[in-house]
Each structure stands twice: as structure tokens, then as C-alpha cells.
Design an enzyme around this catalytic site. Structure first.
Site, PDB file in Angstrom:
ATOM      1  N   LYS A 118       0.857  -1.191   0.000  1.00 37.75           N
ATOM      2  CA  LYS A 118       0.000   0.000   0.000  1.00 37.75           C
ATOM      3  C   LYS A 118       0.886   1.232   0.000  1.00 37.75           C
ATOM      4  O   LYS A 118       2.045   1.178   0.461  1.00 37.75           O
ATOM      5  CB  LYS A 118      -0.889   0.015   1.251  1.00 37.75           C
ATOM      6  CG  LYS A 118      -2.164   0.815   1.068  1.00 37.75           C
ATOM      7  CD  LYS A 118      -3.209   0.035   0.284  1.00 37.75           C
ATOM      8  CE  LYS A 118      -4.472   0.824   0.105  1.00 37.75           C
ATOM      9  NZ  LYS A 118      -5.559  -0.040  -0.409  1.00 37.75           N
TER      10      LYS A 118
HETATM   11  P1  NAD Z   1     -13.053   7.771  -2.468  1.00 40.66           P
HETATM   12  O1  NAD Z   1     -12.040   8.788  -2.181  1.00 40.66           O
HETATM   13  O2  NAD Z   1     -13.516   7.573  -3.879  1.00 40.66           O
HETATM   14  O3  NAD Z   1     -14.355   8.010  -1.562  1.00 40.66           O
HETATM   15  C1  NAD Z   1     -14.343   8.111  -0.167  1.00 40.66           C
HETATM   16  C2  NAD Z   1     -15.734   8.565   0.271  1.00 40.66           C
HETATM   17  O4  NAD Z   1     -15.817   8.547   1.688  1.00 40.66           O
HETATM   18  C3  NAD Z   1     -16.082   9.989  -0.166  1.00 40.66           C
HETATM   19  O5  NAD Z   1     -17.449  10.026  -0.538  1.00 40.66           O
HETATM   20  C4  NAD Z   1     -15.878  10.801   1.116  1.00 40.66           C
HETATM   21  O6  NAD Z   1     -16.681  11.973   1.138  1.00 40.66           O
HETATM   22  C5  NAD Z   1     -16.354   9.782   2.137  1.00 40.66           C
HETATM   23  N1  NAD Z   1     -15.907  10.025   3.501  1.00 40.66           N
HETATM   24  C6  NAD Z   1     -14.681  10.374   3.948  1.00 40.66           C
HETATM   25  N2  NAD Z   1     -14.697  10.491   5.289  1.00 40.66           N
HETATM   26  C7  NAD Z   1     -15.956  10.187   5.691  1.00 40.66           C
HETATM   27  C8  NAD Z   1     -16.627  10.106   6.942  1.00 40.66           C
HETATM   28  N3  NAD Z   1     -15.978  10.378   8.076  1.00 40.66           N
HETATM   29  N4  NAD Z   1     -17.928   9.747   6.955  1.00 40.66           N
HETATM   30  C9  NAD Z   1     -18.578   9.475   5.814  1.00 40.66           C
HETATM   31  N5  NAD Z   1     -18.017   9.534   4.610  1.00 40.66           N
HETATM   32  C10 NAD Z   1     -16.732   9.887   4.547  1.00 40.66           C
HETATM   33  O7  NAD Z   1     -12.466   6.387  -1.887  1.00 40.66           O
HETATM   34  P2  NAD Z   1     -12.851   4.894  -2.314  1.00 40.66           P
HETATM   35  O8  NAD Z   1     -11.893   4.445  -3.347  1.00 40.66           O
HETATM   36  O9  NAD Z   1     -14.322   4.811  -2.553  1.00 40.66           O
HETATM   37  O10 NAD Z   1     -12.470   4.110  -0.978  1.00 40.66           O
HETATM   38  C11 NAD Z   1     -13.364   3.999   0.134  1.00 40.66           C
HETATM   39  C12 NAD Z   1     -12.915   2.832   1.007  1.00 40.66           C
HETATM   40  O11 NAD Z   1     -12.916   1.638   0.230  1.00 40.66           O
HETATM   41  C13 NAD Z   1     -11.508   2.941   1.583  1.00 40.66           C
HETATM   42  O12 NAD Z   1     -11.469   2.297   2.827  1.00 40.66           O
HETATM   43  C14 NAD Z   1     -10.666   2.169   0.580  1.00 40.66           C
HETATM   44  O13 NAD Z   1      -9.456   1.699   1.127  1.00 40.66           O
HETATM   45  C15 NAD Z   1     -11.628   1.033   0.287  1.00 40.66           C
HETATM   46  N6  NAD Z   1     -11.364   0.325  -0.967  1.00 40.66           N
HETATM   47  C16 NAD Z   1     -11.292   0.975  -2.155  1.00 40.66           C
HETATM   48  C17 NAD Z   1     -11.072   0.246  -3.325  1.00 40.66           C
HETATM   49  C18 NAD Z   1     -11.065   0.897  -4.688  1.00 40.66           C
HETATM   50  O14 NAD Z   1     -11.010   0.140  -5.679  1.00 40.66           O
HETATM   51  N7  NAD Z   1     -11.147   2.205  -4.812  1.00 40.66           N
HETATM   52  C19 NAD Z   1     -10.884  -1.142  -3.259  1.00 40.66           C
HETATM   53  C20 NAD Z   1     -10.965  -1.779  -2.023  1.00 40.66           C
HETATM   54  C21 NAD Z   1     -11.207  -1.030  -0.881  1.00 40.66           C
END
Ligand code: NAD
Length: 428
Positions: A118
Site C-alpha cells: 500500500k
Molecule cells: P473515495 O475517495 O472515492 O471516496 C471516499 C468517500 O468517503 C467519499 O465520498 C468521502 O466523502 C467519504 N468520507 C470520507 N470520510 C468520511 C466520513 N468520516 N464519513 C462518511 N463519509 C466519509 O475512496 P474509495 O476508493 O471509494 O475508498 C473507500 C474505502 O474503500 C476505503 O477504505 C478504501 O481503502 C476502500 N477500498 C477501495 C477500493 C477501490 O477500488 N477504490 C478497493 C478496495 C477497498
């Protein structure tokens, strides 16, 4: 004292556990269950490589600002490492180490030939111009080019990064070596070797395992209600695809707060609104709801899809969902896990629920290496098969040993990695 130590102590004082300690505690439970050799245990509960970089970025006003970033490789026993890059002001080394370890387990459950890694940069990307973000990304890519490469370590998007970020990394790396290397990152734009279906893959995986859980619990899809925390890549795609399958999405939130309507939210309209306004806050035909209250709604399915430490011992006893599908990494603390298990809440753990992204990233990497591209239908079919197979393997393990789904997922994952380590005689 280093900044990360200060942050860890502050988090502990505030009642939020240190992320890497959480990851180690989850691992320890599986290691105890598997009666893992103490030497193997010590190696797997620590990360293999850590690179910390402090690097300068030219800002638009002519100044130079120094940023801190990390790339961590947890384990390389099953192949090159793989894992996203996060841009967020709260990034810490402990968080990046935890996220790297979770990637190792995720790829093992799905039998993808990778170890976990990561990366992260301490930055609020919304406060930088596009030009500054590109400068930052290219400089960070140069710094971590010591470690990354198509056969070494392959980054992908995470919180605060996207396909454009990956394009800048791919271009920077390709400039260094003198030819195009699409397979150095995944989650790229299609025009430079990205894969069909990658952007929505994590949300699609969340949808698939949620439907499997509903089936197992005998709940008809059209009777299921859903609340989603976070409306970024994972949250918005999970909400859209779950709604497409006939569930009723009644609440969603982002960092500005949430919206709620028991009659169901129109997700297509909400996506348009969110794109126009940069937030879901203020969406018409819905009542505002706080992020804390959203987590406690009496819904069938709760999808935390934002950040870590959202379900803790403070609120776990008030969670009313029947199923929790962890779209985010690390949303539940170990103390909360115990409470959820006692309350018979069916938790689909992060290392199973959100692995759709890394699975299609694997497809993208294979396509790039072979220079041969698959259709969206092929991608989605293969993803569907592998998600359902892995869900059922973990579910059978849970039933066979009478343990919860998280421990079952860890038993499968840690067992797979330990087998590889022993097969290579890494421990003489
Ligand atoms: P992103 O940046 O696209 O979106 C994050 C979202 O969370 C945004 O809508 C933001 O406003 C919201 N957010 C942030 N803090 C918050 C809070 N305190 N309360 C409510 N909402 C809040 O990120 P993403 O890629 O969607 O990732 C989200 C999660 O999923 C992370 O934990 C990431 O590690 C995990 N993840 C992502 C992927 C991927 O392919 N992008 C894959 C596996 C896991």
C-alpha cells in the site's frame, strides 16, 4: 517522538485503536487458530519493506512545499506486491502498514498471485490544483520507483486517487525506462491499457457478496433495505449496483453528512446531483442524517464504504443491520467485532467484501502483460464467479469451525500465505 507516534497516542486516547495493531490482532486470532509455527507467525505479523519519502512539489504560487509519503510491502512470498495509493491528510505509517497487510490476505483468499502493499501521501488532494496534484504524483512516483514495477509492485487507486493519478504514474515510470509500461499500475484509463469494468469493480464485488449473504439468510432481494456510508468510488458504485438488483437504498452519506428516505433514494438522480455539486448533501426528496445515525439505521444491509474505525465498541451495540458488507478497509474494530458477533449480525469482512477491485486489477495486469484485452461481459462474468466462489469458501469455513466470517476469512488467507512461505523454505 515521531509524528506517527503522536498520532497513534492521540487515536488511542480518543478510543480509536491504531490500525496496524488492529490488523495484527486480526492476524493473531487466525495464527492461534491455525497453530502457526512461531517463526512463521513473527514474519507474517510484520511488514517486509517500508519506504518513507519526503519530497518537494512546485506549487502554483511559485513556492516549494515538502510532502511525506510511504510505500509499504507486507509480504512477497506469493508473487509481486499489489495495493492502492491513498491521498488523505490523515495518512499515517501505521495505517499504510495495516492496509498493506490486509492486501496480502485479500489476494490470498482470491488466489491472486500477489502479496500485499500500500502507499499513501499525507495531503488533502482537494486543496491542490490539478497542476499541483500532477506535480506531486509524478514526484512521488519517481521516489517510489525504487520499489514499483510490473513484476515487483503494482499500485492502484484508493481514497483520494483515481484513474488520472494512475495515468500520471504510468507515464512517469515509462519515461524513466524509455518505453510504455502499462502493467506498472492498474485502474488506468482504458486508452492506456486500463480494463473494462475496473472503476466499478469494488462496488460490483460488494453487490455480489451481499446478494450471496441475503440468499444464505433467506431474505428476498426486493425486501432488503440498504444504507451506504461514503459515496466515493466504492460507496456510489455499491449503491447503484445494489439498487439495480432490486434492493431499496434508503440512506447514503459522504464526509459532509448524509441523506435518508425510507421510500428509497433515486440513485441515478443522486449520482447526477453528486457530480454537479461535489457532495450528496442537499439532495432533494430526502431528510438529512448524520454519519453516526446512518450507521444505526434499522436496515437489512449496512455498507461502510468510507474510512477505518467507523464501527467501534461505542456504537456497535446500537447497530441494527442484519448484514454488514465492509466496502471500506478496516471499518470495524476488534472490540466492535465481538459485539456484532454476539448480536448475530452477519459481517462480510473487508478482505472478502471489497476484493472485487484487486480482482479486476489482476485481470487488468494480465491483459496488459499479454497485450490482449477482454470484453466487459467477460470481466464481469469472471468477477462474479470468483467473488461467489470465495464467499462460499469462507462461509463454509465459518460453518465448519463455528467461527465468524472474519476469522474464517483470515483462516483461509493466512493458511494460504503460510503454505507458500513454507513451500519456499523461507524459514530454514
Ligand atoms: P473515495 O475517495 O472515492 O471516496 C471516499 C468517500 O468517503 C467519499 O465520498 C468521502 O466523502 C467519504 N468520507 C470520507 N470520510 C468520511 C466520513 N468520516 N464519513 C462518511 N463519509 C466519509 O475512496 P474509495 O476508493 O471509494 O475508498 C473507500 C474505502 O474503500 C476505503 O477504505 C478504501 O481503502 C476502500 N477500498 C477501495 C477500493 C477501490 O477500488 N477504490 C478497493 C478496495 C477497498
Amino acid at each position: 517522538m515521531q509524528r506517527t507516534d503522536v498520532e497513534r497516542i492521540e487515536q488511542e486516547v480518543a478510543g480509536y485503536p491504531d490500525q496496524f495493531q488492529t490488523a495484527q490482532r486480526q492476524f493473531d486470532a487466525a495464527a492461534r487458530f491455525l497453530n502457526l509455527d512461531p517463526g512463521v507467525r513473527e514474519i507474517l505479523r510484520n511488514v517486509q519493506r517500508i519506504l518513507t519519502v519526503n519530497f518537494p512539489v512546485h506549487m502554483d504560487d511559485g513556492s516549494i512545499q515538502i510532502f511525506t509519503g510511504y510505500r509499504v510491502q507486507h509480504n512477497l512470498h506469493r508473487g509481486p506486491t499489489k495495493g492502492g495509493i491513498r491521498y488523505h491528510p490523515d495518512v499515517t505509517l501505521s495505517e499504510v502498514k495495516a492496509l498493506a497487510m490486509w492486501m496480502t490476505w485479500k489476494t490470498a483468499i482470491f488466489n491472486l498471485p500477489f502479496g500485499g502493499a500500500k502507499g499513501g501521501v499525507v495531503v488533502d488532494p482537494r486543496k491542490l490544483s490539478k497542476n499541483e496534484l500532477e506535480n506531486l504524483t509524478r514526484r512521488f512516483a519517481t521516489e517510489i520507483s525504487l520499489l514499483i514495477g510490473p513484476n515487483k509492485d503494482i499500485p492502484a487507486p484508493d481514497v483520494g486517487t483515481n484513474a488520472e493519478t494512475m495515468a500520471w504514474i504510468m507515464d512517469t515510470y515509462s519515461m524513466h525506462v524509455g518505453y510504455s509500461v502499462p502493467a506498472v499500475v492498474t485502474g488506468k484509463p482504458i486508452a492506456i491499457g486500463g480494463s473494462e469494468g475496473r472503476t466499478e469493480a469494488t462496488g460490483r464485488g460488494v453487490m455480489i457478496v451481499t446478494l450471496e449473504a441475503l440468499k444464505h439468510l433467506g431474505i428476498p432481494t426486493d425486501k432488503a433495505t440498504v444504507a451506504v456510508q461514503g459515496f466515493g468510488n466504492v460507496g456510489s458504485n455499491s449503491a447503484r449496483l445494489l439498487a439495480d438488483q432490486g434492493t431499496k437504498v434508503v440512506a447514503v452519506s459522504d464526509e459532509n453528512g448524509g441523506i435518508h428516505n425510507d421510500a428509497g433514494l433515486n440513485i441515478a438522480d443522486l449520482l447526477r446531483y453528486s457530480q454537479e455539486h461535489g457532495t450528496i448533501k442537499g439532495f432533494p426528496n430526502a431528510e438529512p442524517i448524520s454519519n453516526a445515525d446512518l450507521l444505526e439505521l434499522p436496515v437489512t444491509v449496512l455498507v461502510p464504504a468510507a474510512l477505518e474505525n467507523q464501527i467501534t465498541q461505542r456504537n456497535a451495540g446500537r447497530i441494527k443491520a442484519r448484514i454488514i458488507t465492509e466496502g471500506a478497509n478496516g471499518p470495524t474494530t476488534p472490540e466492535a467485532d465481538t459485539i456484532l458477533h454476539q448480536n448475530d449480525i452477519f459481517v462480510i469482512p473487508d478482505i472478502l467484501a471489497n476484493a472485487g477491485g484487486v480482482t479486476v486489477s489482476y485481470f487488468e495486469w494480465v491483459q496488459d502483460l499479454q497485450h490482449f484485452f477482454w470484453s466487459e461481459g467477460e470481466i464481469n462474468n469472471r468477477l462474479d464467479q470468483i467473488m461467489r466462489k470465495s464467499f462460499n469458501q469462507v462461509h463454509e469455513t465459518a460453518q465448519r469451525h463455528d467461527v465468524d466470517m472474519r476469522l474464517a476469512a483470515y483462516i483461509v488467507a493466512v493458511g494460504t500465505v503460510a503454505q507458500a512461505s513454507v513451500a519456499r523454505s523461507i524459514y530454514p
